[in-house]
Design a protein around this motif. Structure first.
Motif, PDB file in Angstrom:
ATOM      1  N   SER A  95       0.756  -1.136  -0.201  1.00 13.19           N
ATOM      2  CA  SER A  95       0.072   0.032  -0.001  1.00 13.19           C
ATOM      3  C   SER A  95       0.869   1.183   0.220  1.00 13.19           C
ATOM      4  N   VAL A  96       2.284   1.155   0.176  1.00 10.41           N
ATOM      5  CA  VAL A  96       3.034   2.221   0.463  1.00 10.41           C
ATOM      6  C   VAL A  96       4.186   2.459  -0.592  1.00 10.41           C
ATOM      7  N   LYS A  97       4.215   1.242  -1.494  1.00 12.32           N
ATOM      8  CA  LYS A  97       5.527   1.496  -2.210  1.00 12.32           C
ATOM      9  C   LYS A  97       5.220   2.555  -3.406  1.00 12.32           C
ATOM     10  N   GLY A  98       6.427   3.147  -3.804  1.00 12.59           N
ATOM     11  CA  GLY A  98       6.367   4.267  -4.683  1.00 12.59           C
ATOM     12  C   GLY A  98       6.011   5.353  -3.863  1.00 12.59           C
ATOM     13  N   ARG A  99       5.488   5.306  -2.628  1.00 16.31           N
ATOM     14  CA  ARG A  99       5.288   6.752  -2.060  1.00 16.31           C
ATOM     15  C   ARG A  99       6.147   7.016  -0.835  1.00 16.31           C
ATOM     16  N   PHE A 100       6.382   5.804  -0.190  1.00 14.21           N
ATOM     17  CA  PHE A 100       7.062   6.040   1.226  1.00 14.21           C
ATOM     18  C   PHE A 100       8.721   5.518   0.935  1.00 14.21           C
ATOM     19  N   THR A 101       9.362   6.133   1.546  1.00 15.60           N
ATOM     20  CA  THR A 101      10.957   5.563   1.476  1.00 15.60           C
ATOM     21  C   THR A 101      11.383   5.541   2.807  1.00 15.60           C
ATOM     22  N   GLN A 107      10.174   8.766   4.912  1.00 15.16           N
ATOM     23  CA  GLN A 107       9.897   9.777   3.979  1.00 15.16           C
ATOM     24  C   GLN A 107       8.436   9.528   3.433  1.00 15.16           C
ATOM     25  N   MET A 108       7.474  10.283   3.735  1.00  8.94           N
ATOM     26  CA  MET A 108       6.007   9.636   3.192  1.00  8.94           C
ATOM     27  C   MET A 108       5.513  10.729   2.185  1.00  8.94           C
ATOM     28  N   ASN A 109       5.256  10.525   1.075  1.00  7.77           N
ATOM     29  CA  ASN A 109       4.733  11.451   0.078  1.00  7.77           C
ATOM     30  C   ASN A 109       3.449  10.770  -0.497  1.00  7.77           C
ATOM     31  N   SER A 110       2.643  11.839  -1.381  1.00  4.65           N
ATOM     32  CA  SER A 110       1.462  11.448  -1.642  1.00  4.65           C
ATOM     33  C   SER A 110       0.567  10.914  -0.840  1.00  4.65           C
ATOM     34  N   LEU A 111       0.742  11.463   0.526  1.00  7.69           N
ATOM     35  CA  LEU A 111      -0.202  11.011   1.603  1.00  7.69           C
ATOM     36  C   LEU A 111      -1.941  11.032   1.287  1.00  7.69           C
TER      37      LEU A 111
END
Length: 114
Positions: free
Chosen positions: A61-67, A80-84
């Motif tokens: 669910s977070v692949k490609g958005r969280f690092t 790092q959480m993007n496109s929340l």
């Protein structure tokens, strides 16, 4: 050993946040550091983990958005959480797992809402 998490807060959908978790005390160097989350009424779930050798796993669910990243010298793990999305709303807990013990932080609340 204590884990201190920070960086949570209120953010609009599409926004970003960066969580940090610093450990104090002595921790076995071979460990896995990670983030889990628990939304209201749901079980705690894995978000992302990173091993001391650099291996990383993410929840689908977070692949490609969280690092996830770590600074082993500082005993700190980051997320790092993007496109929340609103579905990311939860209490986020940091974790350090060693072959001797499992350590948990106190949790930091992330709320994604307009």
């Amino acid at each position: 050993v204590q884990l201190q998490a920070s960086g949570g807060g209120l953010v609009q959908p599409g926004g970003s946040l960066r969580l940090s978790c610093a450990a104090s005390g002595s921790i076995f160097s071979a460990n896995v550091m990670g983030w889990y989350r628990q939304a209201p009424g749901k079980q705690r779930e894995l978000v992302a983990i990173i091993g001391s050798g650099g291996n990383i796993n993410y929840a689908d669910s977070v692949k490609g958005r969280f690092t996830i990243s770590r600074d082993s010298a500082k005993k700190t793990v980051y997320l790092q959480m993007n496109s929340l999305e609103p579905e990311d709303t939860a209490v986020y807990y940091c974790n350090i797992n060693t072959k001797f013990k499992d350590y948990w932080g106190q949790g930091t609340l992330v709320t994604v809402s307009s």
